[in-house]
Design an enzyme around this catalytic site. Structure first.
Site, PDB file in Angstrom:
ATOM      1  N   THR A 102       0.816  -1.211   0.000  1.00 34.86           N
ATOM      2  CA  THR A 102       0.000   0.000   0.000  1.00 34.86           C
ATOM      3  C   THR A 102       0.854   1.267   0.000  1.00 34.86           C
ATOM      4  O   THR A 102       0.387   2.344  -0.375  1.00 34.86           O
ATOM      5  CB  THR A 102      -0.958  -0.023   1.198  1.00 34.86           C
ATOM      6  N   ARG A 122      -0.989 -10.933  -6.266  1.00 36.26           N
ATOM      7  CA  ARG A 122       0.152 -10.113  -6.667  1.00 36.26           C
ATOM      8  C   ARG A 122       1.395 -10.929  -6.987  1.00 36.26           C
ATOM      9  O   ARG A 122       2.236 -10.495  -7.772  1.00 36.26           O
ATOM     10  CB  ARG A 122       0.489  -9.097  -5.572  1.00 36.26           C
ATOM     11  N   LYS A 148       0.341 -13.091   7.241  1.00 36.64           N
ATOM     12  CA  LYS A 148      -0.702 -12.230   6.700  1.00 36.64           C
ATOM     13  C   LYS A 148      -1.280 -12.977   5.506  1.00 36.64           C
ATOM     14  O   LYS A 148      -0.642 -13.115   4.466  1.00 36.64           O
ATOM     15  CB  LYS A 148      -0.135 -10.873   6.275  1.00 36.64           C
TER      16      LYS A 148
END
Length: 292
Positions: free
Chosen positions: A47, A140, A164
């Protein structure tokens, strides 16, 4: 590692209109999310548009967050890549004294096998001076860290403390939760299914929406962790449209538009990302949480 139970936020990198790093804007974002109740901060994740940052800019961002945080919350630093030896070299040379863990993404583009993924993280675990949080984001990286591989790593290396999990697959998340070592944390990397993951036994989230709506999102996670299901789902359903919108035209373009609406930072992103269109910008600016 109770410090990573709850809501962590993957901080944006604010840019000025000339595309330079907005140091003051980054300080405002850090203070905003801390004051609104998140549990920890993640620096230089996806991000943050890390792929477009120079090394000098990365160092500036790290120093700025450390200063703004002022030891108030735990810090996690993104240290990953698809060149294992380069990641290992950074782990050997960087000062991690202000950080509590690293977040390390599974190698992207190379498309390693599960054994290759294991060996990559083995090298990282054997080198890292601080705990390691695995990061699985197949959308990704083009490869999926399967539960068996994550659990093998968690079992073999005690400094691999969490994952995560951002495959967007609730069944995969539940397999991880079902079979993980007792102290290993399964952290949501998908804002939309954070609450279901928490209620299934997950430990919280590393979030994007959590920095745009930190008070409400972090409270939702805390309610879920306490088993207050009805109250947690009330907030979840209030936030669902916002979650859809911030990812509709790419991350972090959506969340930066939320920040612009709050006069925190500009909505500038670097190519190849572009700003959200006027229609989505209008919807984000007009979004409110009712009855919160």
């Amino acid at each position: 590692m109770k410090k990573f139970v709850g809501t962590g936020v993957a901080l944006v990198t604010p840019f000025k209109k000339d595309f330079s790093v907005d140091v003051d804007g980054l300080k405002r974002v850090v203070n905003y999310v801390i004051e609104e109740g998140v549990e920890y901060l993640v620096v230089l994740g996806t991000t943050a548009e890390t792929a477009t940052l120079t090394q000098e800019e990365k160092e500036l961002i790290i120093a700025t967050v450390i200063e703004a945080n002022a030891d108030r919350l735990p810090l996690v630093l993104g240290v990953g890549g698809n060149n294992t030896m380069k990641v290992v070299e950074e782990l050997k040379t960087r000062d991690f004294s202000k950080f509590d863990a690293i977040l390390s993404v599974s190698p992207y583009y190379n498309k390693p096998t599960q054994e290759g993924i294991y060996q990559h993280f083995k090298a990282i675990a054997e080198t890292s001076p601080i705990p390691v949080i695995l990061y699985n984001v197949p959308g990704r990286t083009a490869s999926n860290v399967l539960p068996a591989t994550a659990i093998r790593l968690a079992t073999d290396f005690k400094n691999i403390i969490a994952i995560k999990e951002a495959a967007g697959d609730i069944v995969q998340a539940m397999r991880l939760i079902q079979n993980k070592p007792e102290e290993f944390l399964v952290i949501s990397g998908d804002d939309m299914i954070t609450l279901p993951m928490v209620l299934a036994g997950g430990s919280g989230v590393i979030s994007v929406i959590g920095q745009g709506f930190p008070k409400e999102f972090s409270e939702m996670v805390r309610l879920g962790l306490k088993g207050n299901i009805n109250e947690a789902y009330r907030l979840h359903y209030q936030l669902m449209d916002a979650v859809d919108m911030i990812f509709e035209q790419g991350n972090p373009a959506g969340i930066k538009e939320v920040f612009k609406a709050r006069d925190l930072v500009e909505n500038t992103v670097r190519l190849p990302l572009v700003n959200v269109d006027s229609n989505l910008a209008g919807r984000l600016h007009n979004f409110t949480i009712k009855n919160s």
